[in-house]
Each structure stands twice: as C-alpha cells, then as structure tokens.
Motif scaffolding. Structure first.
Motif, PDB file in Angstrom:
ATOM      1  N   VAL A   1      -4.664  -6.181   1.370  1.00 52.89           N
ATOM      2  CA  VAL A   1      -4.636  -7.159   2.456  1.00 52.89           C
ATOM      3  C   VAL A   1      -3.648  -8.278   2.144  1.00 52.89           C
ATOM      4  O   VAL A   1      -2.860  -8.705   3.000  1.00 52.89           O
ATOM      5  N   TYR A   2      -3.669  -8.742   0.903  1.00 47.30           N
ATOM      6  CA  TYR A   2      -2.752  -9.806   0.489  1.00 47.30           C
ATOM      7  C   TYR A   2      -1.297  -9.361   0.653  1.00 47.30           C
ATOM      8  O   TYR A   2      -0.459 -10.104   1.188  1.00 47.30           O
TER       9      TYR A   2
ATOM     10  N   LEU B   1      -0.040  -7.000   2.540  1.00 50.38           N
ATOM     11  CA  LEU B   1       0.324  -6.754   3.939  1.00 50.38           C
ATOM     12  C   LEU B   1       0.783  -8.036   4.628  1.00 50.38           C
ATOM     13  O   LEU B   1       1.515  -7.982   5.623  1.00 50.38           O
ATOM     14  N   THR B   2       0.377  -9.167   4.107  1.00 53.61           N
ATOM     15  CA  THR B   2       0.733 -10.444   4.731  1.00 53.61           C
ATOM     16  C   THR B   2       1.989 -11.065   4.115  1.00 53.61           C
ATOM     17  O   THR B   2       2.440 -12.113   4.593  1.00 53.61           O
ATOM     18  N   ARG B   3       2.542 -10.456   3.083  1.00 53.11           N
ATOM     19  CA  ARG B   3       3.706 -11.041   2.420  1.00 53.11           C
ATOM     20  C   ARG B   3       4.985 -10.761   3.205  1.00 53.11           C
ATOM     21  O   ARG B   3       5.174  -9.675   3.751  1.00 53.11           O
ATOM     22  N   ASP B   4       5.861 -11.736   3.235  1.00 52.49           N
ATOM     23  CA  ASP B   4       7.148 -11.596   3.913  1.00 52.49           C
ATOM     24  C   ASP B   4       8.175 -11.016   2.944  1.00 52.49           C
ATOM     25  O   ASP B   4       9.002 -11.724   2.368  1.00 52.49           O
TER      26      ASP B   4
ATOM     27  N   LYS C   1       4.560  -0.021   5.290  1.00 52.93           N
ATOM     28  CA  LYS C   1       5.265  -0.854   4.340  1.00 52.93           C
ATOM     29  C   LYS C   1       6.200   0.028   3.499  1.00 52.93           C
ATOM     30  O   LYS C   1       5.880   1.180   3.194  1.00 52.93           O
TER      31      LYS C   1
END
Length: 343
Positions: free
Chosen positions: A76-77, A79-82, A105
């Motif tokens: 989850v962490y 998946l939110t990274r740019d 991803k």
C-alpha cells in the motif's frame, strides 16, 4: 528524469545493498535513485518501520502472519509513491512485487544468490511477471532462462579505479589469523573455517551481521568444542575490515551459495591473499587455481591456509584482469533496464 525507488530489508545489510549504493552514486543524471530501508538507517534515503525479516521472531506461524500483514502494508505504501520504477534485491519481496505488478507498477527484480526454488511454483510465476529480471551470476541467469523467465546477466560493479587503499605489505603479516566477511547464515558455511582452524591453530575473525541467532550459537559451540579462538566482529565498515585483512593470513569466503561477493573484489583490490570455496560463482572470477578449496573439506582448507601463510604471493590476484569485467559498464546496463521500461 526517471525516478527509481530501490527497496531493501535493512541498510546496511550485505553485498546486494552495497551494489544499490554504487548504483545510486555512479548512475547518470538521467535517473534519480532513492533507497528505502524497512528499518532505521542512517544511510538510506527513506526509512519506514516495517521489518519483514523478523529475525527475532522464532515462532514460524506468527512470523508468517506478521510477514503477510507487513507485506500488504508495504505494498500500500509503495502504491502511493511518486516513482516510475521500483527495484527489489531480496526474494522476501516477491509477494510484494507481484502485487505491485497486478496494479501495473513497473518493477525490476534482481535475483542474487543461487537457489533452485526460484525456478518453480509461485516464485517462478512471480518473476515471469516482472518487467525486467537480472542476476549477477551466470548460474542464476541460466537457471531462470532455462525455465522461461527472461533474465539478464549483469555483473557487480566495483570501483577499482576510485579507491586509494594502501595495499597490504605481504612481508609484514604478523598475525596468524584469517578473516571471514559474510552475514552469518547457514549457507555461508562458516563452520568449515572453524573446523579447518582447529587443525592448524589459526584464529578466526568473522565480520558480518549476526541476525541468525541459532546459527551463531552453533558456531560458538563449535569453536568452544574445538578450542578455536573466534572473534565475532559484527557489521563493520570496510576500512576497519581492510585494516584487519592487511594483518591477517588471508580472506576466506567459504559460501555454498553466492552471487558475486563484494568482499572478494575488495580483497583483490587490497592485494591480500584470498581463499574461495569451489562453487560456480567463485570459479567465474577465473582466479589462480590454488585460490579454490573444497567447501566440504576442512583438511583441504587448512592446507590452503598454511600455503597462504608460507607463500602469500601465490594466493593474491591480479586486479587488472577484473577491472573491465566489474567496471562502470555494469552500472550503465542496469540504468538501461530502468530507462527501457520507464518510457
């Protein structure tokens, strides 16, 4: 600029993590490399408290349950990274990597030490779904390609031309001791060094993380039973290790499974004698024949140690033959993989 995030269980940890540091330091300005550690680290760019190794948890069902929960949390962490590309260097991350691929991803996975389990079942399936897979040894590369997983061979990088070490003076070696540089795990086969030491009375110094308490206890018991002096030095920076290497008889790398050991390249660059277990990854270095020993024979290793003590120059290697093979082109190959899938 391509943004890439490299995820490691802890930092510093071992050879794979050192290669990531080299990748970060020596890659071009086309990519922006960040390193994420799952434990507190003074050297990683990012850290989160999400330890997956769980070395201190001995109950296997509890460890598995915690690892599943933490793998989901990490997914989850991430998946939110740019970031444009995610890179993993440890098989413990395979469940996370395949989940990230499900969400499209872009993932690169590097398989390091030889382990036949990656060629079967869910591990093989997971690797086949990665955008790119590469290994640092021919044996792993050939294994994966033989089962239909497209795997590139990219050898390690070592900064031979950018180090200013004072090379070892072989005539001034005064201490009858040998050095092992390895995280203390069963496949590192450290017990054979202690068994060999018991035959000739040499002291053994071991530098590396001591996360596997059961194996550490086994080695300590063996040393006690055989009256061998063993110094557990823990994880130390390379400058401390190099000073001990200069004083010792030789570096010993007794592994049964390996990728390309950075500590061996370090010792070659330092000009100290080395002894390596006779496994394909070590033999791929194409060193002098007398550098290799039978990893299951304490007698053979003890004879090699005595040889290095009596004639150290016979067990040193020519760094010039390895400079091109482990040079900056290897960093460029990884960069090409990253840029290739980021487009």
């Amino acid at each position: 600029m391509v943004k890439i995030l490299c995820i490691v269980p802890s930092f510093p940890c071992g050879g794979a993590e050192l290669q990531l540091r080299y990748f970060k330091n020596y890659s071009s300005n086309k990519i922006d490399v960040k390193i994420l550690s799952l434990t507190e680290s003074p050297t990683a760019d990012l850290t989160i408290a999400n330890d997956l190794m769980l070395s201190n948890v001995n109950n296997k069902p509890i460890k598995m349950m915690l690892r599943i929960i933490r793998s989901l949390r990490l997914s989850v962490y991430l998946l939110t990274r740019d970031v444009d590309v995610l890179m993993f260097y440890n098989r413990i991350f395979l469940p996370v990597a395949i989940l990230l691929r499900f969400f499209n991803k872009k993932v690169i996975f590097s398989v390091r030490e030889y382990d036949e389990s990656v060629a079967f079942g869910w591990r093989k399936y997971s690797l086949s779904k990665m955008n790119r897979v590469y290994a640092n040894s021919a044996r792993v590369t050939n294994l994966l390609n033989s089962v239909g997983v497209n795997c590139n061979l990219i050898k390690n990088y070592f900064p031979f031309d950018e180090t200013n070490y004072e090379h070892a003076n072989l005539s001034e070696k005064t201490k009858f001791e040998v050095v092992v540089v390895a995280n203390i795990q069963p496949h590192k086969n450290i017990e054979i060094v202690i068994q060999a030491a018991s035959i000739i009375g040499v002291k053994v110094i071991i530098f590396g993380r001591e996360d596997n308490e059961e194996y550490c206890d086994k080695l300590k018991a063996l040393a006690n039973d055989t009256n061998v002096k063993v110094e557990f030095g823990g994880f130390k920076n390379k400058y401390i290790i190099n000073e001990r290497l200069k004083e010792s008889v030789c570096l010993i790398h007794p592994s049964l499974k390996e990728g390309t050991p950075n500590s061996v390249l370090e010792a070659i660059n330092l000009g100290v004698p080395i002894l390596l277990s006779k496994i394909p990854e070590h033999e791929a270095l194409c060193l002098k024949k007398n550098a290799y020993f039978n990893p299951l024979s304490a007698k053979n290793l003890s004879e090699k140690i005595e040889g290095a003590q009596n004639n150290p120059s016979d067990f040193t290697q020519n760094r010039e033959t390895l400079k091109r093979e482990y040079g900056i082109e290897n960093i460029k190959q990884i960069e090409a993989l990253v840029c290739g899938i980021a487009q």
